[in-house]
Motif scaffolding. Structure first.
Motif, PDB file in Angstrom:
ATOM      1  N   PRO A  21       0.825  -1.217   0.000  1.00 54.27           N
ATOM      2  CA  PRO A  21       0.000   0.000   0.000  1.00 54.27           C
ATOM      3  C   PRO A  21       0.851   1.254   0.000  1.00 54.27           C
ATOM      4  CG  PRO A  21      -0.742  -1.542   1.689  1.00 54.27           C
ATOM      5  CD  PRO A  21       0.581  -2.040   1.182  1.00 54.27           C
ATOM      6  N   TRP A  22       0.354   2.284  -0.688  1.00 54.37           N
ATOM      7  CA  TRP A  22       1.035   3.572  -0.759  1.00 54.37           C
ATOM      8  C   TRP A  22       0.996   4.267   0.597  1.00 54.37           C
ATOM      9  CZ3 TRP A  22       4.031   5.847  -4.307  1.00 54.37           C
ATOM     10  CH2 TRP A  22       4.346   7.200  -4.118  1.00 54.37           C
ATOM     11  N   THR A  23      -0.169   4.218   1.265  1.00 55.40           N
ATOM     12  CA  THR A  23      -0.345   4.882   2.549  1.00 55.40           C
ATOM     13  C   THR A  23      -1.440   4.163   3.322  1.00 55.40           C
ATOM     14  OG1 THR A  23      -0.541   7.065   3.614  1.00 55.40           O
ATOM     15  CG2 THR A  23      -2.067   6.603   1.795  1.00 55.40           C
ATOM     16  N   SER A  24      -1.731   4.648   4.508  1.00 59.65           N
ATOM     17  CA  SER A  24      -2.716   4.016   5.372  1.00 59.65           C
ATOM     18  C   SER A  24      -3.599   5.079   6.016  1.00 59.65           C
ATOM     19  CB  SER A  24      -1.995   3.212   6.460  1.00 59.65           C
ATOM     20  OG  SER A  24      -2.913   2.535   7.279  1.00 59.65           O
ATOM     21  N   PHE A  25      -4.890   4.801   6.052  1.00 60.22           N
ATOM     22  CA  PHE A  25      -5.857   5.679   6.699  1.00 60.22           C
ATOM     23  C   PHE A  25      -6.497   4.929   7.864  1.00 60.22           C
ATOM     24  CE2 PHE A  25      -6.477   7.089   2.095  1.00 60.22           C
ATOM     25  CZ  PHE A  25      -5.549   8.109   2.187  1.00 60.22           C
ATOM     26  N   GLN A  26      -6.679   5.618   8.975  1.00 63.57           N
ATOM     27  CA  GLN A  26      -7.290   5.010  10.156  1.00 63.57           C
ATOM     28  C   GLN A  26      -8.805   5.132  10.089  1.00 63.57           C
ATOM     29  OE1 GLN A  26      -5.738   6.444  13.875  1.00 63.57           O
ATOM     30  NE2 GLN A  26      -7.357   5.460  15.061  1.00 63.57           N
ATOM     31  N   VAL A  79     -15.742  -0.156  -4.582  1.00 65.22           N
ATOM     32  CA  VAL A  79     -14.301  -0.077  -4.352  1.00 65.22           C
ATOM     33  C   VAL A  79     -13.777  -1.511  -4.338  1.00 65.22           C
ATOM     34  CG1 VAL A  79     -12.504   0.568  -2.688  1.00 65.22           C
ATOM     35  CG2 VAL A  79     -14.461   2.092  -3.089  1.00 65.22           C
ATOM     36  N   GLU A  80     -12.699  -1.748  -5.085  1.00 65.49           N
ATOM     37  CA  GLU A  80     -12.132  -3.091  -5.203  1.00 65.49           C
ATOM     38  C   GLU A  80     -11.072  -3.322  -4.129  1.00 65.49           C
ATOM     39  OE1 GLU A  80     -10.891  -4.259  -9.130  1.00 65.49           O
ATOM     40  OE2 GLU A  80     -12.438  -2.969 -10.017  1.00 65.49           O
ATOM     41  N   PHE A  81     -11.297  -4.320  -3.306  1.00 70.82           N
ATOM     42  CA  PHE A  81     -10.352  -4.675  -2.246  1.00 70.82           C
ATOM     43  C   PHE A  81      -9.444  -5.800  -2.712  1.00 70.82           C
ATOM     44  CE2 PHE A  81     -13.089  -2.130   0.272  1.00 70.82           C
ATOM     45  CZ  PHE A  81     -12.343  -1.738   1.372  1.00 70.82           C
ATOM     46  N   THR A  82      -8.161  -5.677  -2.386  1.00 69.59           N
ATOM     47  CA  THR A  82      -7.209  -6.754  -2.650  1.00 69.59           C
ATOM     48  C   THR A  82      -6.977  -7.575  -1.390  1.00 69.59           C
ATOM     49  OG1 THR A  82      -5.308  -5.347  -2.147  1.00 69.59           O
ATOM     50  CG2 THR A  82      -6.049  -5.422  -4.452  1.00 69.59           C
ATOM     51  N   GLN A  83      -7.372  -7.018  -0.247  1.00 65.52           N
ATOM     52  CA  GLN A  83      -7.242  -7.713   1.036  1.00 65.52           C
ATOM     53  C   GLN A  83      -8.427  -7.334   1.911  1.00 65.52           C
ATOM     54  OE1 GLN A  83      -4.865  -9.972   2.541  1.00 65.52           O
ATOM     55  NE2 GLN A  83      -6.646  -9.978   3.869  1.00 65.52           N
ATOM     56  N   PRO A  84      -9.301  -8.296   2.228  1.00 68.44           N
ATOM     57  CA  PRO A  84     -10.395  -7.982   3.149  1.00 68.44           C
ATOM     58  C   PRO A  84      -9.848  -7.773   4.565  1.00 68.44           C
ATOM     59  CG  PRO A  84     -10.407 -10.317   2.615  1.00 68.44           C
ATOM     60  CD  PRO A  84      -9.327  -9.685   1.781  1.00 68.44           C
ATOM     61  N   PRO A  85     -10.661  -7.278   5.467  1.00 64.87           N
ATOM     62  CA  PRO A  85     -10.191  -7.046   6.837  1.00 64.87           C
ATOM     63  C   PRO A  85      -9.590  -8.308   7.451  1.00 64.87           C
ATOM     64  CG  PRO A  85     -12.315  -6.016   6.527  1.00 64.87           C
ATOM     65  CD  PRO A  85     -12.057  -6.839   5.300  1.00 64.87           C
ATOM     66  N   ALA A  95      -7.152  -3.680   6.001  1.00 61.56           N
ATOM     67  CA  ALA A  95      -7.717  -4.094   4.718  1.00 61.56           C
ATOM     68  C   ALA A  95      -7.038  -3.222   3.672  1.00 61.56           C
ATOM     69  CB  ALA A  95      -9.232  -3.904   4.694  1.00 61.56           C
ATOM     70  N   VAL A  96      -6.996  -3.694   2.426  1.00 63.74           N
ATOM     71  CA  VAL A  96      -6.315  -2.960   1.364  1.00 63.74           C
ATOM     72  C   VAL A  96      -7.222  -2.881   0.146  1.00 63.74           C
ATOM     73  CG1 VAL A  96      -4.292  -2.876  -0.145  1.00 63.74           C
ATOM     74  CG2 VAL A  96      -4.057  -3.747   2.202  1.00 63.74           C
ATOM     75  N   PHE A  97      -7.311  -1.675  -0.444  1.00 64.59           N
ATOM     76  CA  PHE A  97      -8.120  -1.486  -1.645  1.00 64.59           C
ATOM     77  C   PHE A  97      -7.340  -0.759  -2.716  1.00 64.59           C
ATOM     78  CE2 PHE A  97      -9.166   2.163   1.081  1.00 64.59           C
ATOM     79  CZ  PHE A  97      -8.968   3.237   0.223  1.00 64.59           C
ATOM     80  N   ASP A  98      -7.861  -0.827  -3.935  1.00 66.41           N
ATOM     81  CA  ASP A  98      -7.300  -0.141  -5.099  1.00 66.41           C
ATOM     82  C   ASP A  98      -8.003   1.203  -5.212  1.00 66.41           C
ATOM     83  OD1 ASP A  98      -6.889   0.757  -7.794  1.00 66.41           O
ATOM     84  OD2 ASP A  98      -6.326  -1.286  -8.328  1.00 66.41           O
ATOM     85  N   ASN A 133      -2.877   3.102  -7.201  1.00 66.99           N
ATOM     86  CA  ASN A 133      -2.305   2.812  -5.887  1.00 66.99           C
ATOM     87  C   ASN A 133      -3.138   1.811  -5.106  1.00 66.99           C
ATOM     88  OD1 ASN A 133      -0.335   5.170  -5.880  1.00 66.99           O
ATOM     89  ND2 ASN A 133      -2.287   6.195  -6.178  1.00 66.99           N
ATOM     90  N   LEU A 134      -2.471   1.095  -4.234  1.00 64.64           N
ATOM     91  CA  LEU A 134      -3.154   0.336  -3.198  1.00 64.64           C
ATOM     92  C   LEU A 134      -3.113   1.190  -1.941  1.00 64.64           C
ATOM     93  CD1 LEU A 134      -1.697  -3.242  -3.739  1.00 64.64           C
ATOM     94  CD2 LEU A 134      -3.855  -2.287  -4.585  1.00 64.64           C
ATOM     95  N   ILE A 135      -4.235   1.228  -1.242  1.00 64.33           N
ATOM     96  CA  ILE A 135      -4.355   2.027  -0.020  1.00 64.33           C
ATOM     97  C   ILE A 135      -4.827   1.103   1.099  1.00 64.33           C
ATOM     98  CG2 ILE A 135      -5.522   3.971   1.096  1.00 64.33           C
ATOM     99  CD1 ILE A 135      -3.724   4.862  -1.239  1.00 64.33           C
ATOM    100  N   GLN A 136      -4.200   1.234   2.245  1.00 68.15           N
ATOM    101  CA  GLN A 136      -4.580   0.427   3.404  1.00 68.15           C
ATOM    102  C   GLN A 136      -5.482   1.229   4.326  1.00 68.15           C
ATOM    103  OE1 GLN A 136      -1.621  -2.121   5.604  1.00 68.15           O
ATOM    104  NE2 GLN A 136      -1.846  -0.460   7.076  1.00 68.15           N
TER     105      GLN A 136
END
Length: 131
Positions: free
Chosen positions: A76-81, A97-103, A112-115, A120-123
């Motif tokens: 992931p490029w960055t992470s949001f809380q 929103v397309e997730f590459t990793q569910p929670p 969790a990680v999404f496109d 970018n992938l964002i966590q």
């Protein structure tokens, strides 16, 4: 000293603004023309005076290969809380929103990680109850 702005490299500023505001729920803070591009930032509505996220064009010759390598390696490029990752996951999935990793648990947090549809992938992450 404090962090004022951080950035995410995007392939299209207008598409990024739409995604980061309409889907993620951030608010536009600055939109200043700078030649061919814009100084375009968004902020969390929970912290409108907080750190700004610059939607920065990925026009530098190293940007696209770097982004592609990060994405290929699933970094992931960055992470949001978020307060409730399961609820946010379901809300974002409902917005396509397309997730590459569910929670999933990851040490003392859930992630969790999404496109972001902009290269970018964002966590997203939720702190554990003990934090």
């Amino acid at each position: 000293m404090k962090i004022y702005v951080t950035s995410v490299l995007v392939d299209d500023q207008e598409k990024a603004l739409d995604f980061y505001t309409r889907k993620l729920g951030f608010q536009k803070k600055h939109d200043v023309p700078v030649g061919e591009y814009r100084w375009l930032t968004v902020v969390s509505p929970e912290q409108p005076g907080g750190v700004e996220l610059l939607l920065e064009p990925d026009v530098h010759h190293a940007a696209k290969p770097f982004k592609a390598a990060m994405k290929a390696d699933k970094i992931p490029w960055t992470s949001f809380q978020v307060d409730n990752i399961e609820q946010e996951y379901e809300r974002l999935k409902a917005l396509d929103v397309e997730f590459t990793q569910p929670p999933m648990p990851a040490g003392n947090v859930k992630i969790a990680v999404f496109d972001d549809s902009c290269g970018n992938l964002i966590q997203i992450m939720q702190l554990s109850e003990q934090e």
